[in-house]
Scaffold this motif. Structure first.
Motif, PDB file in Angstrom:
ATOM      1  N   VAL A  93     -16.958  27.003  17.548  1.00  0.00           N
ATOM      2  CA  VAL A  93     -16.426  26.367  18.348  1.00  0.00           C
ATOM      3  C   VAL A  93     -16.026  24.755  17.995  1.00  0.00           C
ATOM      4  CG1 VAL A  93     -16.236  25.118  20.801  1.00  0.00           C
ATOM      5  CG2 VAL A  93     -16.676  27.726  20.430  1.00  0.00           C
ATOM      6  N   ARG A  94     -17.206  24.327  17.692  1.00  0.00           N
ATOM      7  CA  ARG A  94     -17.311  23.011  16.619  1.00  0.00           C
ATOM      8  C   ARG A  94     -16.116  22.878  15.711  1.00  0.00           C
ATOM      9  NH1 ARG A  94     -21.080  19.004  16.785  1.00  0.00           N
ATOM     10  NH2 ARG A  94     -22.909  20.364  17.513  1.00  0.00           N
ATOM     11  N   GLN A  95     -16.119  23.926  14.797  1.00  0.00           N
ATOM     12  CA  GLN A  95     -15.321  23.844  13.658  1.00  0.00           C
ATOM     13  C   GLN A  95     -13.813  23.970  14.289  1.00  0.00           C
ATOM     14  OE1 GLN A  95     -17.336  27.171  11.782  1.00  0.00           O
ATOM     15  NE2 GLN A  95     -18.029  25.693  10.183  1.00  0.00           N
ATOM     16  N   ASN A  96     -13.680  24.890  15.255  1.00  0.00           N
ATOM     17  CA  ASN A  96     -12.157  25.151  15.711  1.00  0.00           C
ATOM     18  C   ASN A  96     -11.976  23.747  16.286  1.00  0.00           C
ATOM     19  OD1 ASN A  96     -10.682  27.829  16.196  1.00  0.00           O
ATOM     20  ND2 ASN A  96     -12.909  28.088  16.178  1.00  0.00           N
ATOM     21  N   LEU A  97     -12.512  22.936  17.015  1.00  0.00           N
ATOM     22  CA  LEU A  97     -12.176  21.707  17.620  1.00  0.00           C
ATOM     23  C   LEU A  97     -11.943  20.675  16.586  1.00  0.00           C
ATOM     24  CD1 LEU A  97     -15.103  21.401  20.468  1.00  0.00           C
ATOM     25  CD2 LEU A  97     -12.449  21.801  20.846  1.00  0.00           C
ATOM     26  N   ASN A  98     -12.919  20.435  15.534  1.00  0.00           N
ATOM     27  CA  ASN A  98     -12.640  19.635  14.508  1.00  0.00           C
ATOM     28  C   ASN A  98     -11.216  20.007  13.519  1.00  0.00           C
ATOM     29  OD1 ASN A  98     -14.816  17.850  14.741  1.00  0.00           O
ATOM     30  ND2 ASN A  98     -16.044  19.320  13.716  1.00  0.00           N
ATOM     31  N   TYR A  99     -10.830  21.289  13.813  1.00  0.00           N
ATOM     32  CA  TYR A  99      -9.570  21.511  13.108  1.00  0.00           C
ATOM     33  C   TYR A  99      -8.554  20.679  13.479  1.00  0.00           C
ATOM     34  CZ  TYR A  99      -5.828  24.295  11.156  1.00  0.00           C
ATOM     35  OH  TYR A  99      -4.920  24.673  10.360  1.00  0.00           O
ATOM     36  N   GLY A 100      -8.485  20.521  14.781  1.00  0.00           N
ATOM     37  CA  GLY A 100      -7.575  19.937  15.718  1.00  0.00           C
ATOM     38  C   GLY A 100      -7.404  18.398  15.168  1.00  0.00           C
ATOM     39  N   ARG A 101      -8.710  17.738  14.792  1.00  0.00           N
ATOM     40  CA  ARG A 101      -8.928  16.477  14.534  1.00  0.00           C
ATOM     41  C   ARG A 101      -8.090  16.081  13.104  1.00  0.00           C
ATOM     42  NH1 ARG A 101     -14.643  13.998  15.627  1.00  0.00           N
ATOM     43  NH2 ARG A 101     -13.286  11.969  15.783  1.00  0.00           N
ATOM     44  N   TRP A 102      -8.033  17.162  12.382  1.00  0.00           N
ATOM     45  CA  TRP A 102      -7.671  16.938  11.157  1.00  0.00           C
ATOM     46  C   TRP A 102      -5.928  16.561  11.083  1.00  0.00           C
ATOM     47  CZ3 TRP A 102      -9.876  21.998   8.806  1.00  0.00           C
ATOM     48  CH2 TRP A 102     -11.430  21.552   8.710  1.00  0.00           C
ATOM     49  N   PHE A 103      -5.190  17.016  12.276  1.00  0.00           N
ATOM     50  CA  PHE A 103      -3.697  16.849  12.382  1.00  0.00           C
ATOM     51  C   PHE A 103      -3.389  15.526  12.805  1.00  0.00           C
ATOM     52  CE2 PHE A 103      -4.162  21.491  12.216  1.00  0.00           C
ATOM     53  CZ  PHE A 103      -3.115  21.853  11.473  1.00  0.00           C
ATOM     54  N   ALA A 104      -4.396  14.572  13.318  1.00  0.00           N
ATOM     55  CA  ALA A 104      -4.233  13.228  13.734  1.00  0.00           C
ATOM     56  C   ALA A 104      -4.626  12.191  12.597  1.00  0.00           C
ATOM     57  CB  ALA A 104      -5.120  13.010  14.813  1.00  0.00           C
ATOM     58  N   PRO A 105      -3.356  11.457  12.274  1.00  0.00           N
ATOM     59  CA  PRO A 105      -3.455  10.180  11.455  1.00  0.00           C
ATOM     60  C   PRO A 105      -4.796   9.629  11.861  1.00  0.00           C
ATOM     61  CG  PRO A 105      -1.049  10.515  11.940  1.00  0.00           C
ATOM     62  CD  PRO A 105      -1.985  11.428  13.007  1.00  0.00           C
ATOM     63  N   LYS A 106      -5.682   9.291  10.839  1.00  0.00           N
ATOM     64  CA  LYS A 106      -6.975   8.428  11.272  1.00  0.00           C
ATOM     65  C   LYS A 106      -6.422   7.297  11.971  1.00  0.00           C
ATOM     66  CE  LYS A 106      -9.800  10.008   7.227  1.00  0.00           C
ATOM     67  NZ  LYS A 106     -10.467   9.508   6.070  1.00  0.00           N
ATOM     68  N   ALA A 107      -5.589   6.612  11.800  1.00  0.00           N
ATOM     69  CA  ALA A 107      -5.220   5.291  12.733  1.00  0.00           C
ATOM     70  C   ALA A 107      -4.803   5.480  13.945  1.00  0.00           C
ATOM     71  CB  ALA A 107      -4.232   4.569  11.788  1.00  0.00           C
ATOM     72  N   GLU A 108      -4.487   6.820  14.321  1.00  0.00           N
ATOM     73  CA  GLU A 108      -4.110   7.114  15.651  1.00  0.00           C
ATOM     74  C   GLU A 108      -4.812   8.149  16.217  1.00  0.00           C
ATOM     75  OE1 GLU A 108       0.131   8.252  15.766  1.00  0.00           O
ATOM     76  OE2 GLU A 108       0.627   7.058  13.795  1.00  0.00           O
ATOM     77  N   ARG A 109      -6.059   8.552  15.695  1.00  0.00           N
ATOM     78  CA  ARG A 109      -6.997   8.917  16.537  1.00  0.00           C
ATOM     79  C   ARG A 109      -7.886   8.508  17.547  1.00  0.00           C
ATOM     80  NH1 ARG A 109     -10.235  12.001  11.267  1.00  0.00           N
ATOM     81  NH2 ARG A 109      -8.415  13.088  10.457  1.00  0.00           N
ATOM     82  N   ARG A 110      -7.170   8.891  18.926  1.00  0.00           N
ATOM     83  CA  ARG A 110      -7.643   8.183  20.196  1.00  0.00           C
ATOM     84  C   ARG A 110      -8.486   8.851  20.965  1.00  0.00           C
ATOM     85  NH1 ARG A 110      -2.550   9.586  21.214  1.00  0.00           N
ATOM     86  NH2 ARG A 110      -2.247  10.838  23.074  1.00  0.00           N
TER      87      ARG A 110
END
Length: 358
Positions: A93-110
């Motif tokens: 589950v942790r890895q699945n969730l983190n997969y979503g974070r990879w699609f957000a540009p670092k400057a826009e990860r809110r």
């Protein structure tokens, strides 16, 4: 944010021709299976290209066929939750969730990881694999993955359709929290009156690829046009009010509407003053021309008949104004004639307490 959709698209013999505006909160694309809801969702997401039209989000043009503008789906920054969770089975589950974070540009990860865990109640699931999750848990993880991509909008395509009633009941409170706490608009596809009554702020009513009506949830669910989307037995009124008081011994809540008050079963106490919604099926409302006595019903509201609409099944839908709150009742035409129910007639709406649910 404001989403403007004005598109036309042909899929074989089926044609989609829709135009509507969606703003903050939950906008439900509501209609029967085959009405074109998912086709419209796929066009908004960028999974399908419309034959003609324009889509705009807060001034950002995503599609304009005349100007040959078509923003690719990965640049639209929309989160998409399907009927099936579609989690990666080999990842935790942790890895699945983190997969979503990879699609957000670092400057826009809110989105804060811990906040999403708390919002969806999935912290205790982090080290599990999808095979060890219930259907409701899988969908909560799928929603978390979509939110962690920091989307500008969340698209949810019948996320409860594959779940049984118990799992739906488990997931709905989390969807309510998501609606209230997330700061992004949500487009929600459904053909369920119960889901839309509970979650939607605004409804786009669809029928045969076209928009039948657009408006606030209470307005659309209580309008005769809703018959194109649901069985007549499911129609009714959606009322909004506030929790006035709670009797913990009787487990009954008193709900204050515009001028009337209703008693509703409630298993657990909620804060007084909290805004609530009530969906009252027309089939659970009786009408009387004099205030009834010595009956079990706790809710008896005086009102005035506004409209009548006869169907082809010997039934008649009666709309009653109860001090600013509109309630619908379904009666046989025999009862309508016997009671001489006509617009302007003063009546009493009798509502079974056990039929009500917040």
């Amino acid at each position: 944010m404001t989403l403007l959709v004005d598109v036309r698209h042909r899929l074989g013999s089926f044609a989609v021709d829709v135009s509507f505006r969606s703003e903050s909160g939950v906008t439900a694309l509501f209609g029967r299976s085959g009405s074109g809801k998912t086709s419209v969702m796929r066009i908004i997401a960028g999974l399908d290209r419309p034959d003609d039209g324009r889509i705009e989000l807060d001034g950002d043009v995503l599609v304009d066929t005349k100007k040959r503008i078509l923003v690719p789906k990965h640049r639209r920054r929309f989160g998409y939750v399907f009927q099936e969770a579609r989690l990666f089975p080999h990842l935790s589950v942790r890895q699945n969730l983190n997969y979503g974070r990879w699609f957000a540009p670092k400057a826009e990860r809110r989105e804060n990881f811990d906040r999403i865990l708390d919002l969806l109640g999935i912290e205790h699931l982090l080290e599990r694999r999808p095979a060890k999750l219930s259907g409701g848990e899988k969908q909560r993880v799928a929603i978390g993955r979509a939110l962690l991509s920091s989307p500008r909008m969340l698209l949810m395509d019948e996320p409860l359709a594959a779940l049984d009633d118990a799992r739906k009941a488990e997931l709905l409170p989390y969807l309510e929290r998501l609606r209230d706490d997330a700061d992004i608009p949500i487009i929600y596809v459904s053909h369920s009156v119960a889901e839309v009554a509970r979650l939607a702020s605004r409804i786009v009513l669809m029928n045969n690829g076209r928009v039948e009506a657009v408006g606030e949830a209470g307005q659309i669910l209580g309008h005769p046009s809703i018959a194109v989307a649901v069985d007549r037995r499911e129609t009714g009124a959606l009322l909004e009010g506030r929790l006035h008081a709670y009797d913990s011994d009787q487990r009954l809540a008193s709900i204050m509407l515009k001028s009337a008050q209703l008693v509703v079963p409630l298993a657990e106490e909620l804060p007084t003053g909290r805004p609530v919604r009530l969906h009252i099926p027309a089939r659970d409302v009786m009408l009387a021309t004099a205030r009834p006595e010595h009956i079990s019903a706790l809710n008896i509201l005086p009102g005035t008949v506004v409209t009548l609409m006869s169907g082809t099944d010997g039934m008649c839908d009666v709309e009653v104004d109860c001090g600013g709150d509109t309630i619908q009742a379904r009666l046989t035409e025999v009862s309508v004639r016997r009671l001489d129910i006509l617009p302007g007639k003063h009546v009493f709406a009798v509502i079974k307490t056990v039929a009500l649910r917040l």
